[in-house]
Design a protein around this motif. Structure first.
Motif, PDB file in Angstrom:
ATOM      1  N   VAL A  40       0.854  -1.195   0.000  1.00 26.79           N
ATOM      2  CA  VAL A  40       0.000   0.000   0.000  1.00 26.79           C
ATOM      3  C   VAL A  40       0.887   1.241   0.000  1.00 26.79           C
ATOM      4  CG1 VAL A  40      -1.761   1.292   1.245  1.00 26.79           C
ATOM      5  CG2 VAL A  40      -1.815  -1.205   1.271  1.00 26.79           C
ATOM      6  N   TYR A  41       0.604   2.146  -0.939  1.00 24.91           N
ATOM      7  CA  TYR A  41       1.311   3.421  -0.980  1.00 24.91           C
ATOM      8  C   TYR A  41       0.345   4.506  -0.527  1.00 24.91           C
ATOM      9  CZ  TYR A  41       4.053   7.336  -2.618  1.00 24.91           C
ATOM     10  OH  TYR A  41       4.759   8.505  -2.674  1.00 24.91           O
ATOM     11  N   LEU A  42       0.622   5.067   0.648  1.00 22.74           N
ATOM     12  CA  LEU A  42      -0.258   6.080   1.236  1.00 22.74           C
ATOM     13  C   LEU A  42       0.307   7.461   0.953  1.00 22.74           C
ATOM     14  CD1 LEU A  42      -2.704   6.654   3.143  1.00 22.74           C
ATOM     15  CD2 LEU A  42      -1.072   6.515   5.043  1.00 22.74           C
ATOM     16  N   GLU A  43      -0.555   8.344   0.469  1.00 26.50           N
ATOM     17  CA  GLU A  43      -0.090   9.697   0.164  1.00 26.50           C
ATOM     18  C   GLU A  43      -1.206  10.702   0.425  1.00 26.50           C
ATOM     19  OE1 GLU A  43       0.829   9.926  -4.013  1.00 26.50           O
ATOM     20  OE2 GLU A  43      -1.065   8.983  -4.556  1.00 26.50           O
ATOM     21  N   GLY A  44      -0.847  11.964   0.482  1.00 29.43           N
ATOM     22  CA  GLY A  44      -1.819  13.037   0.547  1.00 29.43           C
ATOM     23  C   GLY A  44      -2.128  13.494  -0.866  1.00 29.43           C
ATOM     24  N   SER A  45      -3.321  14.010  -1.072  1.00 30.07           N
ATOM     25  CA  SER A  45      -3.648  14.527  -2.402  1.00 30.07           C
ATOM     26  C   SER A  45      -4.213  15.933  -2.281  1.00 30.07           C
ATOM     27  CB  SER A  45      -4.660  13.622  -3.102  1.00 30.07           C
ATOM     28  OG  SER A  45      -5.953  13.841  -2.582  1.00 30.07           O
ATOM     29  N   PHE A  46      -4.175  16.635  -3.367  1.00 31.99           N
ATOM     30  CA  PHE A  46      -4.815  17.943  -3.430  1.00 31.99           C
ATOM     31  C   PHE A  46      -6.327  17.751  -3.483  1.00 31.99           C
ATOM     32  CE2 PHE A  46      -0.607  18.881  -5.366  1.00 31.99           C
ATOM     33  CZ  PHE A  46      -0.169  19.740  -4.381  1.00 31.99           C
ATOM     34  N   CYS A  47      -7.039  18.846  -3.459  1.00 42.78           N
ATOM     35  CA  CYS A  47      -8.497  18.831  -3.462  1.00 42.78           C
ATOM     36  C   CYS A  47      -9.038  17.955  -4.597  1.00 42.78           C
ATOM     37  CB  CYS A  47      -9.022  20.260  -3.604  1.00 42.78           C
ATOM     38  SG  CYS A  47     -10.801  20.346  -3.735  1.00 42.78           S
ATOM     39  N   GLN A  48      -9.994  17.099  -4.244  1.00 43.81           N
ATOM     40  CA  GLN A  48     -10.614  16.189  -5.221  1.00 43.81           C
ATOM     41  C   GLN A  48     -11.953  16.739  -5.725  1.00 43.81           C
ATOM     42  OE1 GLN A  48      -8.991  13.083  -6.149  1.00 43.81           O
ATOM     43  NE2 GLN A  48      -7.392  14.349  -5.223  1.00 43.81           N
ATOM     44  N   GLU A  49     -12.212  18.007  -5.410  1.00 45.72           N
ATOM     45  CA  GLU A  49     -13.420  18.702  -5.861  1.00 45.72           C
ATOM     46  C   GLU A  49     -14.704  18.041  -5.358  1.00 45.72           C
ATOM     47  OE1 GLU A  49     -12.961  19.425 -10.038  1.00 45.72           O
ATOM     48  OE2 GLU A  49     -11.146  20.590  -9.712  1.00 45.72           O
ATOM     49  N   GLN A  50     -14.620  17.505  -4.170  1.00 49.25           N
ATOM     50  CA  GLN A  50     -15.800  16.935  -3.488  1.00 49.25           C
ATOM     51  C   GLN A  50     -15.833  17.508  -2.070  1.00 49.25           C
ATOM     52  OE1 GLN A  50     -17.902  14.529  -4.813  1.00 49.25           O
ATOM     53  NE2 GLN A  50     -16.805  14.424  -6.750  1.00 49.25           N
ATOM     54  N   CYS A  51     -15.508  18.786  -1.955  1.00 53.82           N
ATOM     55  CA  CYS A  51     -15.218  19.390  -0.651  1.00 53.82           C
ATOM     56  C   CYS A  51     -16.348  19.268   0.363  1.00 53.82           C
ATOM     57  CB  CYS A  51     -14.849  20.854  -0.819  1.00 53.82           C
ATOM     58  SG  CYS A  51     -13.505  21.107  -1.966  1.00 53.82           S
ATOM     59  N   THR A  52     -17.584  19.273  -0.104  1.00 55.17           N
ATOM     60  CA  THR A  52     -18.692  19.181   0.847  1.00 55.17           C
ATOM     61  C   THR A  52     -18.855  17.752   1.370  1.00 55.17           C
ATOM     62  OG1 THR A  52     -20.263  18.808  -0.934  1.00 55.17           O
ATOM     63  CG2 THR A  52     -19.967  21.086  -0.205  1.00 55.17           C
ATOM     64  N   LYS A  53     -18.126  16.813   0.786  1.00 53.92           N
ATOM     65  CA  LYS A  53     -18.300  15.399   1.153  1.00 53.92           C
ATOM     66  C   LYS A  53     -17.088  14.817   1.859  1.00 53.92           C
ATOM     67  CE  LYS A  53     -21.058  14.562  -3.003  1.00 53.92           C
ATOM     68  NZ  LYS A  53     -20.958  13.902  -4.309  1.00 53.92           N
ATOM     69  N   GLY A  54     -16.211  15.668   2.383  1.00 55.84           N
ATOM     70  CA  GLY A  54     -14.973  15.179   2.978  1.00 55.84           C
ATOM     71  C   GLY A  54     -15.171  14.362   4.232  1.00 55.84           C
ATOM     72  N   VAL A  55     -14.203  13.658   4.670  1.00 58.66           N
ATOM     73  CA  VAL A  55     -12.869  13.528   4.084  1.00 58.66           C
ATOM     74  C   VAL A  55     -12.945  12.594   2.876  1.00 58.66           C
ATOM     75  CG1 VAL A  55     -10.514  12.683   4.494  1.00 58.66           C
ATOM     76  CG2 VAL A  55     -11.724  13.903   6.302  1.00 58.66           C
ATOM     77  N   VAL A  56     -12.228  12.945   1.832  1.00 57.66           N
ATOM     78  CA  VAL A  56     -12.250  12.187   0.595  1.00 57.66           C
ATOM     79  C   VAL A  56     -10.970  11.354   0.480  1.00 57.66           C
ATOM     80  CG1 VAL A  56     -12.272  12.387  -1.920  1.00 57.66           C
ATOM     81  CG2 VAL A  56     -13.673  13.929  -0.547  1.00 57.66           C
ATOM     82  N   VAL A  57     -11.152  10.067   0.192  1.00 58.77           N
ATOM     83  CA  VAL A  57     -10.012   9.159   0.069  1.00 58.77           C
ATOM     84  C   VAL A  57     -10.138   8.409  -1.252  1.00 58.77           C
ATOM     85  CG1 VAL A  57      -8.758   7.218   1.103  1.00 58.77           C
ATOM     86  CG2 VAL A  57      -9.935   8.859   2.587  1.00 58.77           C
ATOM     87  N   ARG A  58      -9.077   8.445  -2.060  1.00 60.65           N
ATOM     88  CA  ARG A  58      -9.064   7.660  -3.293  1.00 60.65           C
ATOM     89  C   ARG A  58      -8.289   6.373  -3.026  1.00 60.65           C
ATOM     90  NH1 ARG A  58     -10.159   8.425  -8.469  1.00 60.65           N
ATOM     91  NH2 ARG A  58     -10.440  10.665  -8.268  1.00 60.65           N
ATOM     92  N   ILE A  59      -8.944   5.247  -3.286  1.00 55.93           N
ATOM     93  CA  ILE A  59      -8.308   3.947  -3.077  1.00 55.93           C
ATOM     94  C   ILE A  59      -8.264   3.258  -4.424  1.00 55.93           C
ATOM     95  CG2 ILE A  59      -8.445   1.732  -1.873  1.00 55.93           C
ATOM     96  CD1 ILE A  59     -10.069   3.215   0.317  1.00 55.93           C
ATOM     97  N   GLY A  60      -7.088   3.194  -5.025  1.00 55.91           N
ATOM     98  CA  GLY A  60      -7.010   2.726  -6.401  1.00 55.91           C
ATOM     99  C   GLY A  60      -7.803   3.682  -7.271  1.00 55.91           C
ATOM    100  N   ASP A  61      -8.784   3.153  -8.011  1.00 61.78           N
ATOM    101  CA  ASP A  61      -9.615   3.989  -8.881  1.00 61.78           C
ATOM    102  C   ASP A  61     -10.894   4.451  -8.197  1.00 61.78           C
ATOM    103  OD1 ASP A  61      -7.848   3.709 -10.971  1.00 61.78           O
ATOM    104  OD2 ASP A  61      -8.857   1.919 -11.747  1.00 61.78           O
TER     105      ASP A  61
END
Ligand code: FES
Length: 83
Positions: free
Chosen positions: A37-58
């Motif tokens: 598993v490669y864990l990283e921080g990302s910039f805004c995913q443009e779903q700000c009202t639905k945070g916290v947003v996590v992308r796992i794979g696709d």
């Protein structure tokens, strides 16, 4: 390698993304998944009202809260690494 990107944009930061990252780091270490598993921080995913947003794979997962991280880890990360 499964990429897990936690949004650290300002809205997600205010909703606890730093804690989500810390909990995920601990779980990845506890289960010995550092080389899967490669864990990283990302910039805004443009779903700000639905945070916290996590992308796992696709897959984009929204509304992640501190007390839901373990369940997310079990269902979306551990299961993919250890089917
Ligand atoms: S700040 Fe996380 S989606 Fe915008």
């Amino acid at each position: 390698m499964l990429r897990v990107a936690v949004c650290v944009g300002s809205a997600c930061h205010l909703k606890g993304s730093a804690d989500v990252i810390r909990i995920l780091q601990d779980l990845i270490a506890t289960y010995g998944l550092e080389d899967q598993v490669y864990l990283e921080g990302s910039f805004c995913q443009e779903q700000c009202t639905k945070g916290v947003v996590v992308r796992i794979g696709d897959e984009l997962v929204t509304g992640v809260q501190r007390d839901g991280v373990f369940q997310l880890f079990q269902e979306k990360i551990l299961r993919r690494c250890r089917p």
